[in-house]
Design an enzyme around this catalytic site. Structure first.
Site, PDB file in Angstrom:
ATOM      1  N   TYR A  37      30.574  41.470  42.993  1.00 45.97           N
ATOM      2  CA  TYR A  37      31.395  42.339  42.128  1.00 45.97           C
ATOM      3  C   TYR A  37      31.672  43.721  42.723  1.00 45.97           C
ATOM      4  CZ  TYR A  37      30.407  38.659  38.788  1.00 45.97           C
ATOM      5  OH  TYR A  37      30.316  37.430  38.170  1.00 45.97           O
ATOM      6  N   HIS A 115      39.936  39.562  36.559  1.00 43.49           N
ATOM      7  CA  HIS A 115      38.597  39.271  37.092  1.00 43.49           C
ATOM      8  C   HIS A 115      38.430  39.979  38.424  1.00 43.49           C
ATOM      9  CE1 HIS A 115      37.873  36.292  34.042  1.00 43.49           C
ATOM     10  NE2 HIS A 115      39.084  35.829  34.270  1.00 43.49           N
TER      11      HIS A 115
HETATM   12  C1  DQA Z   1      34.079  37.880  36.021  1.00 45.22           C
HETATM   13  C2  DQA Z   1      33.922  36.410  36.425  1.00 45.22           C
HETATM   14  C3  DQA Z   1      33.116  35.649  35.390  1.00 45.22           C
HETATM   15  O1  DQA Z   1      32.955  34.293  35.786  1.00 45.22           O
HETATM   16  C4  DQA Z   1      31.741  36.270  35.229  1.00 45.22           C
HETATM   17  O2  DQA Z   1      31.028  35.606  34.205  1.00 45.22           O
HETATM   18  C5  DQA Z   1      31.787  37.725  34.994  1.00 45.22           C
HETATM   19  C6  DQA Z   1      32.742  38.540  35.748  1.00 45.22           C
HETATM   20  C7  DQA Z   1      34.794  38.702  37.114  1.00 45.22           C
HETATM   21  O3  DQA Z   1      35.267  39.790  36.785  1.00 45.22           O
HETATM   22  O4  DQA Z   1      34.852  38.290  38.274  1.00 45.22           O
HETATM   23  O5  DQA Z   1      30.982  38.283  34.263  1.00 45.22           O
HETATM   24  O6  DQA Z   1      34.872  37.942  34.865  1.00 45.22           O
END
Ligand code: DQA
Length: 159
Positions: A37, A115
């Site tokens: 992330y 995302h």
């Molecule tokens: C997310 C991707 C999702 O699968 C995950 O559960 C998240 C973050 C992303 O921003 O990449 O919490 O939404």
């Protein structure tokens, strides 16, 4: 109040609002699995979105919760609060929440799903987005930039 200040105040009052909604665990960004992330905190991301929205003539209102119910209530109240459009990272609820999908449809506002990671390049259970079909589009895989792209796309739709 006169001249420039008055004009500025009127512009601020009449600015369309974009609601940025962040789901569970996103308040931990910066220290949550940074290899996936990134190192930006949620505050960094919200600041970047607010700056971009402001440049495009929109006000950004933001909300984060780990609770599905609170996210649903926030989306449900959006039309009553003069919100023009929604950007949402439903996080884990992306893959599970019919209720969040239904809340987005009920709000009947243009919404963009965002995302940080490319959910299609990850575990199989992340390949399905239940909420995505209630949105006009989805941006995934560009880290903080995903959010900024979503602001640009939504602003273009609202202009
Ligand atoms: C997310 C991707 C999702 O699968 C995950 O559960 C998240 C973050 C992303 O921003 O990449 O919490 O939404």
């Amino acid at each position: 109040m006169r001249g420039f200040r008055r004009k500025q105040a009127i512009e601020e009052l009449t600015m369309k609002k974009i609601l940025l909604v962040n789901g569970p665990n996103l308040r931990l960004l910066g220290r949550r699995e940074p290899e996936i992330y990134g190192h930006d905190t949620l505050a960094d991301i919200v600041d970047a979105c607010r700056e971009c929205a402001g440049e495009l003539g929109f006000e950004l209102v933001d909300f984060q919760s780990d609770s599905e119910g609170e996210l649903i209530s926030c989306i449900g109240e959006a039309p009553l609060k003069d919100i023009a459009g929604i950007i949402i990272n439903p996080a884990g609820y992306t893959h599970t929440s019919v209720a969040l999908h239904d809340a987005l449809l009920a709000a009947d506002l243009p919404a963009v799903e965002v995302h940080l990671s490319n959910i299609f390049k990850r575990e199989d259970f992340r390949h399905t987005s239940i909420t995505g079909s209630a949105c006009i589009g989805v941006v995934a895989g560009f880290g903080k930039e995903s959010y900024v792209l979503a602001v640009r796309a939504l602003a273009a739709r609202l202009q």
